[in-house]
Design a protein around this motif. Structure first.
Motif, PDB file in Angstrom:
ATOM      1  N   ALA A 127       3.747 102.907  70.989  1.00  0.00           N
ATOM      2  CA  ALA A 127       3.717 103.631  69.722  1.00  0.00           C
ATOM      3  C   ALA A 127       2.621 103.064  68.817  1.00  0.00           C
ATOM      4  O   ALA A 127       1.865 103.820  68.189  1.00  0.00           O
ATOM      5  CB  ALA A 127       5.073 103.553  69.036  1.00  0.00           C
ATOM      6  N   ILE A 128       2.510 101.745  68.764  1.00  0.00           N
ATOM      7  CA  ILE A 128       1.466 101.104  67.964  1.00  0.00           C
ATOM      8  C   ILE A 128       0.088 101.480  68.507  1.00  0.00           C
ATOM      9  O   ILE A 128      -0.825 101.809  67.748  1.00  0.00           O
ATOM     10  CB  ILE A 128       1.655  99.571  67.939  1.00  0.00           C
ATOM     11  N   GLU A 129      -0.046 101.453  69.824  1.00  0.00           N
ATOM     12  CA  GLU A 129      -1.322 101.790  70.453  1.00  0.00           C
ATOM     13  C   GLU A 129      -1.722 103.228  70.144  1.00  0.00           C
ATOM     14  O   GLU A 129      -2.885 103.510  69.868  1.00  0.00           O
ATOM     15  CB  GLU A 129      -1.200 101.579  71.963  1.00  0.00           C
ATOM     16  N   GLU A 130      -0.776 104.143  70.174  1.00  0.00           N
ATOM     17  CA  GLU A 130      -1.075 105.546  69.881  1.00  0.00           C
ATOM     18  C   GLU A 130      -1.544 105.703  68.443  1.00  0.00           C
ATOM     19  O   GLU A 130      -2.478 106.455  68.168  1.00  0.00           O
ATOM     20  CB  GLU A 130       0.146 106.416  70.167  1.00  0.00           C
ATOM     21  N   VAL A 131      -0.908 105.003  67.525  1.00  0.00           N
ATOM     22  CA  VAL A 131      -1.339 105.057  66.125  1.00  0.00           C
ATOM     23  C   VAL A 131      -2.749 104.509  66.004  1.00  0.00           C
ATOM     24  O   VAL A 131      -3.594 105.095  65.317  1.00  0.00           O
ATOM     25  CB  VAL A 131      -0.354 104.278  65.217  1.00  0.00           C
ATOM     26  N   GLU A 132      -3.028 103.402  66.680  1.00  0.00           N
ATOM     27  CA  GLU A 132      -4.367 102.825  66.638  1.00  0.00           C
ATOM     28  C   GLU A 132      -5.400 103.795  67.196  1.00  0.00           C
ATOM     29  O   GLU A 132      -6.487 103.939  66.626  1.00  0.00           O
ATOM     30  CB  GLU A 132      -4.410 101.514  67.422  1.00  0.00           C
ATOM     31  N   LEU A 133      -5.067 104.460  68.298  1.00  0.00           N
ATOM     32  CA  LEU A 133      -6.003 105.421  68.886  1.00  0.00           C
ATOM     33  C   LEU A 133      -6.290 106.580  67.937  1.00  0.00           C
ATOM     34  O   LEU A 133      -7.410 107.081  67.870  1.00  0.00           O
ATOM     35  CB  LEU A 133      -5.459 105.953  70.216  1.00  0.00           C
ATOM     36  N   GLU A 134      -5.275 107.015  67.193  1.00  0.00           N
ATOM     37  CA  GLU A 134      -5.467 108.109  66.245  1.00  0.00           C
ATOM     38  C   GLU A 134      -6.372 107.703  65.093  1.00  0.00           C
ATOM     39  O   GLU A 134      -7.047 108.542  64.503  1.00  0.00           O
ATOM     40  CB  GLU A 134      -4.113 108.584  65.718  1.00  0.00           C
ATOM     41  N   LEU A 135      -6.382 106.401  64.772  1.00  0.00           N
ATOM     42  CA  LEU A 135      -7.198 105.915  63.671  1.00  0.00           C
ATOM     43  C   LEU A 135      -8.672 105.783  64.031  1.00  0.00           C
ATOM     44  O   LEU A 135      -9.533 105.723  63.160  1.00  0.00           O
ATOM     45  CB  LEU A 135      -6.662 104.562  63.178  1.00  0.00           C
ATOM     46  N   ILE A 136      -8.960 105.729  65.317  1.00  0.00           N
ATOM     47  CA  ILE A 136     -10.352 105.601  65.758  1.00  0.00           C
ATOM     48  C   ILE A 136     -11.053 106.938  65.541  1.00  0.00           C
ATOM     49  O   ILE A 136     -10.589 107.977  65.986  1.00  0.00           O
ATOM     50  CB  ILE A 136     -10.421 105.199  67.246  1.00  0.00           C
ATOM     51  N   GLU A 137     -12.153 106.916  64.888  1.00  0.00           N
ATOM     52  CA  GLU A 137     -12.875 108.164  64.614  1.00  0.00           C
ATOM     53  C   GLU A 137     -13.515 108.681  65.894  1.00  0.00           C
ATOM     54  O   GLU A 137     -14.098 107.920  66.671  1.00  0.00           O
ATOM     55  CB  GLU A 137     -13.938 107.937  63.551  1.00  0.00           C
ATOM     56  N   ALA A 138     -13.416 109.994  66.097  1.00  0.00           N
ATOM     57  CA  ALA A 138     -13.878 110.621  67.333  1.00  0.00           C
ATOM     58  C   ALA A 138     -15.360 110.390  67.574  1.00  0.00           C
ATOM     59  O   ALA A 138     -15.790 110.189  68.711  1.00  0.00           O
ATOM     60  CB  ALA A 138     -13.577 112.109  67.315  1.00  0.00           C
ATOM     61  N   GLU A 139     -16.185 110.402  66.512  1.00  0.00           N
ATOM     62  CA  GLU A 139     -17.625 110.240  66.718  1.00  0.00           C
ATOM     63  C   GLU A 139     -18.006 108.841  67.197  1.00  0.00           C
ATOM     64  O   GLU A 139     -19.105 108.646  67.717  1.00  0.00           O
ATOM     65  CB  GLU A 139     -18.412 110.611  65.461  1.00  0.00           C
ATOM     66  N   GLU A 140     -17.106 107.879  67.030  1.00  0.00           N
ATOM     67  CA  GLU A 140     -17.384 106.524  67.489  1.00  0.00           C
ATOM     68  C   GLU A 140     -17.211 106.395  68.997  1.00  0.00           C
ATOM     69  O   GLU A 140     -17.654 105.429  69.595  1.00  0.00           O
ATOM     70  CB  GLU A 140     -16.476 105.511  66.779  1.00  0.00           C
ATOM     71  N   LEU A 141     -16.491 107.331  69.579  1.00  0.00           N
ATOM     72  CA  LEU A 141     -16.224 107.251  71.009  1.00  0.00           C
ATOM     73  C   LEU A 141     -17.117 108.196  71.788  1.00  0.00           C
ATOM     74  O   LEU A 141     -17.309 109.337  71.425  1.00  0.00           O
ATOM     75  CB  LEU A 141     -14.760 107.626  71.295  1.00  0.00           C
ATOM     76  N   ASP A 142     -17.618 107.716  72.866  1.00  0.00           N
ATOM     77  CA  ASP A 142     -18.327 108.558  73.814  1.00  0.00           C
ATOM     78  C   ASP A 142     -17.299 109.500  74.438  1.00  0.00           C
ATOM     79  O   ASP A 142     -16.167 109.111  74.695  1.00  0.00           O
ATOM     80  CB  ASP A 142     -18.964 107.655  74.867  1.00  0.00           C
ATOM     81  N   ARG A 143     -17.637 110.754  74.678  1.00  0.00           N
ATOM     82  CA  ARG A 143     -16.675 111.748  75.189  1.00  0.00           C
ATOM     83  C   ARG A 143     -16.043 111.288  76.505  1.00  0.00           C
ATOM     84  O   ARG A 143     -14.846 111.440  76.706  1.00  0.00           O
ATOM     85  CB  ARG A 143     -17.367 113.112  75.359  1.00  0.00           C
ATOM     86  N   THR A 144     -16.821 110.727  77.390  1.00  0.00           N
ATOM     87  CA  THR A 144     -16.284 110.259  78.667  1.00  0.00           C
ATOM     88  C   THR A 144     -15.264 109.157  78.450  1.00  0.00           C
ATOM     89  O   THR A 144     -14.193 109.154  79.067  1.00  0.00           O
ATOM     90  CB  THR A 144     -17.420 109.739  79.573  1.00  0.00           C
ATOM     91  N   GLU A 145     -15.578 108.237  77.560  1.00  0.00           N
ATOM     92  CA  GLU A 145     -14.656 107.148  77.260  1.00  0.00           C
ATOM     93  C   GLU A 145     -13.380 107.682  76.629  1.00  0.00           C
ATOM     94  O   GLU A 145     -12.272 107.233  76.942  1.00  0.00           O
ATOM     95  CB  GLU A 145     -15.323 106.136  76.324  1.00  0.00           C
ATOM     96  N   GLU A 146     -13.529 108.668  75.769  1.00  0.00           N
ATOM     97  CA  GLU A 146     -12.363 109.268  75.117  1.00  0.00           C
ATOM     98  C   GLU A 146     -11.454 109.943  76.141  1.00  0.00           C
ATOM     99  O   GLU A 146     -10.237 109.761  76.124  1.00  0.00           O
ATOM    100  CB  GLU A 146     -12.817 110.288  74.062  1.00  0.00           C
ATOM    101  N   VAL A 147     -12.035 110.697  77.048  1.00  0.00           N
ATOM    102  CA  VAL A 147     -11.259 111.368  78.089  1.00  0.00           C
ATOM    103  C   VAL A 147     -10.579 110.328  78.982  1.00  0.00           C
ATOM    104  O   VAL A 147      -9.404 110.476  79.335  1.00  0.00           O
ATOM    105  CB  VAL A 147     -12.153 112.320  78.919  1.00  0.00           C
ATOM    106  N   HIS A 148     -11.297 109.287  79.308  1.00  0.00           N
ATOM    107  CA  HIS A 148     -10.749 108.207  80.144  1.00  0.00           C
ATOM    108  C   HIS A 148      -9.544 107.564  79.456  1.00  0.00           C
ATOM    109  O   HIS A 148      -8.498 107.357  80.075  1.00  0.00           O
ATOM    110  CB  HIS A 148     -11.852 107.173  80.410  1.00  0.00           C
ATOM    111  N   LYS A 149      -9.682 107.256  78.177  1.00  0.00           N
ATOM    112  CA  LYS A 149      -8.577 106.648  77.434  1.00  0.00           C
ATOM    113  C   LYS A 149      -7.389 107.602  77.352  1.00  0.00           C
ATOM    114  O   LYS A 149      -6.240 107.173  77.485  1.00  0.00           O
ATOM    115  CB  LYS A 149      -9.023 106.236  76.036  1.00  0.00           C
ATOM    116  N   LEU A 150      -7.661 108.867  77.106  1.00  0.00           N
ATOM    117  CA  LEU A 150      -6.578 109.853  77.048  1.00  0.00           C
ATOM    118  C   LEU A 150      -5.854 109.933  78.387  1.00  0.00           C
ATOM    119  O   LEU A 150      -4.624 109.972  78.429  1.00  0.00           O
ATOM    120  CB  LEU A 150      -7.122 111.238  76.682  1.00  0.00           C
TER     121      LEU A 150
END
Length: 172
Positions: A88-111
């Motif tokens: 639950a904490i990790e999910e909240v942290e992930l939501e706080l990360i701004e999308a533009e800071e993540l590379d799309r591939t990395e974002e998909v991988h994390k998801l």
């Protein structure tokens, strides 16, 4: 049949060659660095305890996966309440990360790994083996289920993961 010499040196070579499997499984079943380290140590200890019983007619990586997954599932069950809290904490942290800071591939991988983390322990183990490009025979042997069951479960899990990605894209 010639007896197999289960030497300490051979064990440490095995551990070095297959540490990627141990780390990958530990990462999937733990949410903190301390839990991951504890789990890696527990898996290594159980591999050591089981080493004298290893039968070389079986594939070594399948044997390592089987022990790593069994120990990890047991660990997960013991720590499920803590794991839920950390998730639950990790999910909240992930939501706080701004999308533009993540590379799309990395974002998909994390998801993908976040969604896999929500699966039941057996399904999670199956997807880890699948993503590691293990054969259906090896997956079946490692998890103690039939090859047909492996294929069916993978198909169902893929549908579930696809639905989760679709919901994520719609912002639900």
């Amino acid at each position: 049949m010639k007896a197999f010499n289960h030497s300490e040196k051979q064990f440490f070579q095995l551990l070095e060659q297959h540490k990627g499997i141990v780390i990958k499984v530990a990462n999937a079943y733990s949410n903190t660095e301390n839990d991951r380290d504890d789990l890696i140590q527990e898996v290594s200890y159980n591999l050591w305890k089981s080493w004298p019983n290893y039968n070389p007619k079986y594939k070594l990586s399948t044997w390592v996966y089987t022990i790593a997954l069994n120990v990890s599932i047991s660990f997960y069950r013991k720590h499920s309440k803590r794991v839920q809290m950390y998730r639950a904490i990790e999910e909240v942290e992930l939501e706080l990360i701004e999308a533009e800071e993540l590379d799309r591939t990395e974002e998909v991988h994390k998801l993908l790994y976040r969604f896999i983390g929500r699966l039941r322990p057996l399904d999670r183990a199956l997807m880890l083996l699948y993503l590691d490009e293990q054969t259906y025979d090896d997956m079946a042997a490692a998890l103690g289920i039939s090859k047909t069951n492996v294929a069916t479960k993978i198909s169902r899990i893929k549908k579930v993961l696809k639905q989760q990605f679709e919901r994520e894209e719609r912002g639900l």
